[in-house]
Design a protein around this motif. Structure first.
Motif, PDB file in Angstrom:
ATOM      1  N   UNK A  75     -10.115   6.793  -4.867  1.00  0.00           N
ATOM      2  CA  UNK A  75     -10.308   5.516  -4.182  1.00  0.00           C
ATOM      3  C   UNK A  75     -10.739   5.723  -2.740  1.00  0.00           C
ATOM      4  N   UNK A  76     -11.650   4.893  -2.287  1.00  0.00           N
ATOM      5  CA  UNK A  76     -11.954   4.861  -0.860  1.00  0.00           C
ATOM      6  C   UNK A  76     -10.839   4.053  -0.215  1.00  0.00           C
ATOM      7  N   UNK A  77     -10.315   4.551   0.882  1.00  0.00           N
ATOM      8  CA  UNK A  77      -9.259   3.868   1.619  1.00  0.00           C
ATOM      9  C   UNK A  77      -9.821   3.432   2.966  1.00  0.00           C
ATOM     10  N   UNK A  78      -9.146   2.475   3.585  1.00  0.00           N
ATOM     11  CA  UNK A  78      -9.670   1.920   4.833  1.00  0.00           C
ATOM     12  C   UNK A  78      -8.608   1.942   5.917  1.00  0.00           C
ATOM     13  N   UNK A  79      -9.067   2.158   7.153  1.00  0.00           N
ATOM     14  CA  UNK A  79      -8.184   2.308   8.300  1.00  0.00           C
ATOM     15  C   UNK A  79      -8.694   1.425   9.431  1.00  0.00           C
ATOM     16  N   UNK A  80      -7.835   0.551   9.927  1.00  0.00           N
ATOM     17  CA  UNK A  80      -8.195  -0.308  11.057  1.00  0.00           C
ATOM     18  C   UNK A  80      -8.035   0.399  12.391  1.00  0.00           C
ATOM     19  N   UNK A  81      -7.418   1.579  12.382  1.00  0.00           N
ATOM     20  CA  UNK A  81      -7.236   2.362  13.601  1.00  0.00           C
ATOM     21  C   UNK A  81      -8.457   3.260  13.765  1.00  0.00           C
ATOM     22  N   UNK A  82      -9.303   2.924  14.714  1.00  0.00           N
ATOM     23  CA  UNK A  82     -10.542   3.688  14.911  1.00  0.00           C
ATOM     24  C   UNK A  82     -10.399   4.771  15.981  1.00  0.00           C
ATOM     25  N   UNK A  83      -9.183   4.956  16.499  1.00  0.00           N
ATOM     26  CA  UNK A  83      -8.981   6.007  17.499  1.00  0.00           C
ATOM     27  C   UNK A  83      -9.117   7.369  16.828  1.00  0.00           C
ATOM     28  N   UNK A  84      -9.306   8.392  17.640  1.00  0.00           N
ATOM     29  CA  UNK A  84      -9.465   9.754  17.137  1.00  0.00           C
ATOM     30  C   UNK A  84      -8.126  10.239  16.580  1.00  0.00           C
ATOM     31  N   UNK A  85      -8.071  10.440  15.272  1.00  0.00           N
ATOM     32  CA  UNK A  85      -6.882  11.001  14.636  1.00  0.00           C
ATOM     33  C   UNK A  85      -7.264  11.590  13.283  1.00  0.00           C
ATOM     34  N   UNK A  86      -6.383  12.443  12.774  1.00  0.00           N
ATOM     35  CA  UNK A  86      -6.602  13.084  11.475  1.00  0.00           C
ATOM     36  C   UNK A  86      -5.725  12.382  10.435  1.00  0.00           C
ATOM     37  N   UNK A  87      -5.874  12.779   9.174  1.00  0.00           N
ATOM     38  CA  UNK A  87      -5.081  12.201   8.093  1.00  0.00           C
ATOM     39  C   UNK A  87      -4.495  13.305   7.220  1.00  0.00           C
ATOM     40  N   UNK A  88      -3.293  13.039   6.723  1.00  0.00           N
ATOM     41  CA  UNK A  88      -2.603  13.945   5.814  1.00  0.00           C
ATOM     42  C   UNK A  88      -2.250  13.153   4.566  1.00  0.00           C
ATOM     43  N   UNK A  89      -2.634  13.666   3.383  1.00  0.00           N
ATOM     44  CA  UNK A  89      -2.269  13.011   2.129  1.00  0.00           C
ATOM     45  C   UNK A  89      -1.281  13.879   1.376  1.00  0.00           C
ATOM     46  N   UNK A  90      -0.169  13.260   0.986  1.00  0.00           N
ATOM     47  CA  UNK A  90       0.846  13.963   0.205  1.00  0.00           C
ATOM     48  C   UNK A  90       0.369  14.057  -1.247  1.00  0.00           C
ATOM     49  N   UNK A  91       0.374  15.263  -1.786  1.00  0.00           N
ATOM     50  CA  UNK A  91      -0.052  15.476  -3.169  1.00  0.00           C
ATOM     51  C   UNK A  91       0.980  14.981  -4.173  1.00  0.00           C
ATOM     52  N   UNK A  92       2.206  14.753  -3.720  1.00  0.00           N
ATOM     53  CA  UNK A  92       3.257  14.288  -4.623  1.00  0.00           C
ATOM     54  C   UNK A  92       3.280  12.760  -4.714  1.00  0.00           C
ATOM     55  N   UNK A  93       3.374  12.068  -3.577  1.00  0.00           N
ATOM     56  CA  UNK A  93       3.502  10.604  -3.608  1.00  0.00           C
ATOM     57  C   UNK A  93       2.178   9.877  -3.337  1.00  0.00           C
TER      58      UNK A  93
END
Length: 139
Positions: A75-93
């Motif tokens: 799925x494509x996900x969307x983020x309203x926070x456009x500031x410079x930051x990274x993302x971490x996705x949990x493989x379990x949940x």
């Protein structure tokens, strides 16, 4: 800043649907997909369609008011926070977390010195979140 003002700041003409979708993104830092946004808003806006949600998010991205994440291959996900930051996705949940990131890395400085103009960056990490690690150790 409320959703109406936020849209105006990105030169997006506010409408009932656009305000509702932007308000949802700004208040829910869960990195929702189109279906989640649609299901959350369709009760209050019966005329809302998934196509409208898709087209509105596309408009937000084109104007820089939101970002599309491709960290989840399904799925494509969307983020309203456009500031410079990274993302971490949990493989379990499957939950996606915002991770602070240094705005000026050596990579970015090197690219800039060589004439590249960087307009956006995407840093994704995958692994197991602290909650899931704790659950695993309890079992």
């Amino acid at each position: 800043m409320n959703a109406y003002e936020y849209l105006l700041s990105y030169n997006i003409k506010p409408s009932v649907q656009r305000i509702a979708i932007m308000d949802y993104l700004l208040k829910h830092h869960t990195h929702p997909c189109i279906d989640e946004i649609y299901l959350a808003l369709c009760k209050d806006i019966p005329t809302l369609s998934k196509t409208t949600v898709y087209n509105t998010l596309k408009l937000f991205i084109e104007h820089g008011a939101a970002r599309m994440l491709t960290i989840d291959e399904r799925n494509a996900c969307f983020d309203g926070d456009t500031s410079m930051h990274a993302h971490f996705q949990c493989k379990a949940c499957g939950k996606i977390y915002d991770i602070p990131m240094e705005p000026e890395s050596e990579e970015i400085e090197s690219l800039s010195k060589n004439g590249f103009q960087i307009e956006e960056t995407h840093h994704y990490y995958k692994g197991i979140c602290p909650e899931c690690r704790e659950k695993k150790h309890e079992n």
